[in-house]
Write a protein that holds these residues in place. Structure first.
Motif: not given
Length: 820
Positions: A716-725
RNA sequence: GCCGAAGUGGCGGAAUGGCAGACGCGGCAGACUCAAAAUCUGCUGGGGGGUAACCCUCGUGCCGGUUCAAGUCCGGCCUUCGGCACCA
């Protein structure tokens, strides 16, 4: 996080996914911002693109990371405004139009349409609902309004100034139309011709512009602007004229080295200096006039070129140095610039490099008046320009340079010979352009009243579409009868409209203010929105704008402040300048070099997410550098691996406690790393961190049983961190993982320092500065225990060679350094 | 000339004064495959030693210095890129 998909049968399809979400976002107006909605505002601005045609990789390089930064702020809970617009006026539109026979307006607006759709394909969160285009009358109307206000306050004024002139085409040329001193169209040598032109009084704000204490800007940019403004302190003093039959009594001269005033051996004036015709003796007249004529033919660039041999002519006249009563010959030379200082320079051969060379060449005396620290009184072999001790300077002998400067100025002021003065290198900003595709300057020239501003009610002065803008030898607007003829607003007599247009830097001065209310009709900006949203919190753009645009925009902001349009002293609180993206050959990208990389092809091939992440991954954003496609497969693989990680969950169950803890540590470490990197615009290392996380998750999965809760949290956290990029794939993965739409409306994850800590540490052991061993130890190990452990190490004992350590240094949790 | 930035493997690049080369590309080897692609796994700075686990040594543009310890700090150079160019 329940939903599962069989990844073996499904591969990530970027094109399909990207189109799907772009359509959904547009339909939902996900990125349209309500500027009146409550929230903690964050104005994220990226420099607006020029409407040159297709978007190239450079635009992506500038905008994709900005977009990521804006998206990050939004996930941090800010109310983010991330607008876009188009810089639409300027010479390229005219050139392209002439070349292709299309009207500049059509060329420009067609380009805008194309660029808009390209921008959408990037998957940015640009708010197109607040777009501003500088060629729209509703935009440039306010350029004119500002001009009128500045004219009323004396901040816009007219004076003669040289322009590049092609004698054959009978037309003014922009600097970029002059190639090696000749007209780019016909090859005729370009001359300088004086025209009456409009200026903005930026010098009025020079002192305030030196102050960067109210912004958080990179030091190099502030330094470059300070150098550009070029403040210098010195003495302005008079030298008595000793010319029979001339009324003027003195020549005013400016020097930053009053401590060398006793070493003056000559006076040099700019060729255009008003005294020159008056003081030149009949014998020298022919020579002097020939020299002036020659200077006139040179462009300023030629004139200031250091490559050139220095030239000058004696006027036949003399002046007297009031400090020592010495008589000095007066010369003219084209390296002296009329507009800087007083247009007169005192020649001090001993302490100025160019005066020294000149005196040496001519065999003139070189009196020393500032002694180097070690000096035996003999003649100087080379100019001494550093501080020293004043000598041969009468009452000032023995003073160190710095004190001497102050003392000489004080004495001059006492005697009424001169005074302390500050001069600036920066000149008033010439905004007149003798071109068609720009904002018309809203002035009517009346034979009786002179230049009169067009009344506010009559604005905008619309740029006529039917002007003949092809080159014919005259300013395009000057031949348009319907445009030119206008009644004087004061007396009603027939007058002529100003036919110059404004420098397009005028548009970029304040476009970001207009973005807030592009349709507002009563003022440049809706005051309530200006109050809430300005200044810009974060500005990003190319380093090539470090001086010109960013300085002009700061100047103009202060003007707007003084007009009551905005509040505060600076327009851009934080600034980031990215480097320039070069072509694969390391050269600047240009169509003529054939090294332009078209982003559309790459997007079609790899998808927007891969391409934008790759641009962020290739290196530090501020450094730019050559663009090669070599490594893009690495980014493509990373996104695919992330896809597989999310879509195929590992065999879950009760993993051992250590495994769950390790996964949690990886997650929290990555959140910390990526957060800090994104805050600092270090995209390359942020992505590296996420790659490591994917690798870590892969390994965890390989290892067998994985704690379900820890896994789900990590994913979940990984997807959130990918979101802006990588906004599209992140949205898709979030959806697949059962998250609520949209991932771009979620909160950025946080980390827990407690969970970062490992139970085990690796102690590095050095002997005499060289690493000899690494020992696993518990994290809470005491200093004594750590030292004991190190000293017991076999490798250490081998290198100690029986000797007793002289010193043992312990760096907690890290290292033991043993010195023998 | 002045101002600014930067010099690290084959390449892009990582490293609050504390294990140089994270991450990625490329390369090599292996797995899967009839085969290829894709994917996965391992290795990959130079030199030397050892059957091996490993060990030694050199190494961040050059020359010095500070420090137990320097890619990092200090002094002096060299090179490249960007900006300004006779600013009195």
């Amino acid at each position: 996080m329940e939903q599962k998909t069989d990844a073996k049968t499904e591969r990530y399809n970027p094109q399909e996914t990207e189109q799907k979400w772009q359509a959904r976002w547009a339909a939902d107006g996900l990125h349209d911002v309500d500027l009146r909605a409550p929230g903690d505002k964050f104005y994220f601005l990226t420099m607006l693109p020029y409407t040159s045609g297709d978007l190239h990789v450079g635009h992506w390089y500038a905008m994709a990371p900005s977009d990521a930064g804006a998206r990050y702020q939004k996930m941090r809970g800010k109310h983010v405004f991330f607008p876009i617009g188009f810089d639409a006026f300027g010479l390229p539109a005219e050139n392209a139009a002439i070349k292709r026979g299309i009207h500049p307006r059509k060329w420009t607006y067609d380009n805008i349409d194309r660029m808009r759709s390209q921008l959408r394909s990037m998957g940015t969160m640009f708010d197109f609902s607040h777009e501003a285009i500088s060629a729209d009358p509703e935009f440039y109307r306010w350029n004119q309004w500002f001009f009128v206000k500045m004219f009323e306050r004396g901040l816009a004024y007219q004076r003669m100034a040289p322009a590049n002139w092609c004698p054959k085409d009978q037309t003014v040329l922009a600097n970029e139309q002059v190639v090696n001193g000749v007209c780019e169209r016909c090859g005729t040598p370009v001359i300088q011709r004086d025209l009456k032109q409009w200026f903005f009084r930026i010098t009025e704000y020079a002192e305030e512009l030196l102050d960067f204490s109210k912004v958080q800007w990179p030091d190099p940019i502030a330094t470059m602007q300070r150098n550009w403004i070029g403040r210098s302190e010195g003495l302005e003093a008079g030298f008595d004229l000793d010319v029979p039959g001339v009324d003027e009594e003195e020549i005013r001269v400016f020097t930053t080295r009053p401590d060398t005033i006793f070493g003056v051996t000559s006076m040099v004036l700019a060729p255009e200096h008003p005294l020159v015709p008056k003081i030149t003796t009949p014998e020298q007249k022919v020579k002097v006039e020939a020299y002036i004529d020659q200077a006139r033919r040179k462009t300023e660039i030629d004139r200031l070129s250091t490559e050139r041999e220095r030239t000058g002519v004696f006027t036949g006249a003399y002046c007297v140095n009031r400090f020592n009563g010495e008589r000095n010959p007066i010369w003219i030379a084209d390296y002296v610039l009329l507009w800087y200082g007083t247009g007169a320079v005192m020649g001090v051969p001993a302490h100025d490099t160019r005066d020294f060379d000149f005196a040496k060449k001519m065999g003139l005396p070189i009196p020393v008046v500032v002694a180097p620290p070690v000096w035996d009184g003999s003649p100087l072999e080379e100019p001494y320009t550093d501080p020293g001790t004043m000598v041969n300077s009468g009452r000032f002998d023995g003073l160190p340079s710095e004190e001497g400067k102050a003392a000489v100025i004080a004495f001059a002021e006492e005697q009424g010979w001169g005074q302390r003065r500050i001069t600036y290198r920066i000149r008033d900003w010439l905004i007149s352009r003798q071109r068609y595709w720009g904002t018309p300057i809203p002035i009517i020239h009346c034979p009786k009243d002179g230049p009169v501003a067009v009344p506010e009610a009559d604005l905008p002065v619309v740029l006529p579409d039917d002007a003949e803008f092809a080159p014919t030898g005259e300013s395009p607007l000057a031949k348009h009868e319907g445009f030119v003829n206008a009644k004087c607003p004061k007396c009603g007599d027939p007058g002529r409209r100003e036919t110059d247009t404004m420098d397009t830097f005028m548009d970029s001065n304040w476009y970001f203010v207009r973005y807030l209310s592009p349709d507002y009709h009563d003022a440049p900006v809706d005051p309530s929105l200006a109050e809430r949203w300005l200044p810009v919190d974060q500005y990003t753009g190319g380093a090539e704008h470090a001086v010109m645009h960013l300085l002009y925009a700061r100047f103009f902001w202060k003007v707007m402040r003084d007009l009551g349009v905005v509040k505060g002293d600076e327009p851009f609180t934080r600034l980031f300048n990215q480097g320039q993206l070069l072509g694969p050959d390391g050269q600047r990208m240009s169509k003529s070099r054939g090294n332009v990389v078209a982003p559309d092809d790459q997007v079609a091939k790899y998808g927007a997410d891969t391409f934008r992440c790759y641009l962020m991954f290739i290196g530090p954003w501020e450094e730019g550098g050559p663009f090669r496609l070599d490594g893009i497969s690495g980014v493509e693989r990373w996104l695919n691996r992330a896809w597989n990680i999310v879509l195929t969950e590992p065999p879950s169950g009760q993993a051992d406690e250590a495994g769950a803890k390790a996964l949690g540590r990886l997650t929290h470490q990555t959140v910390k790393r990526v957060t800090e990197d994104v805050e600092g615009f270090r995209w390359n290392t942020a992505i590296a961190g996420l790659m490591e996380m994917v690798n870590g998750l892969s390994r965890a999965r390989e290892s067998g049983l994985v704690d379900a809760a820890a896994w789900s949290d990590a994913v979940q956290k990984m997807i959130l961190m990918m979101a802006p990029l990588a906004p599209h794939i992140a949205e898709e993965l979030w959806f697949r993982a059962g998250g609520a739409y949209s991932v771009h409306q979620q909160q950025w994850p946080t980390w827990d320092e407690e969970l970062l800590r490992s139970d085990e540490i690796t102690l590095v052991v050095q002997v005499n500065g060289k690493v000899r061993d690494r020992i696993e130890a518990s994290a809470g190990i005491s200093e004594d225990a750590a030292k004991a452990l190190a000293l017991a190490s076999e490798a250490v004992l081998r290198h100690l060679d029986g000797k007793t350590p002289r010193k043992v240094i312990y760096v907690p949790g890290k290292l033991v350094s043993i010195v023998v």
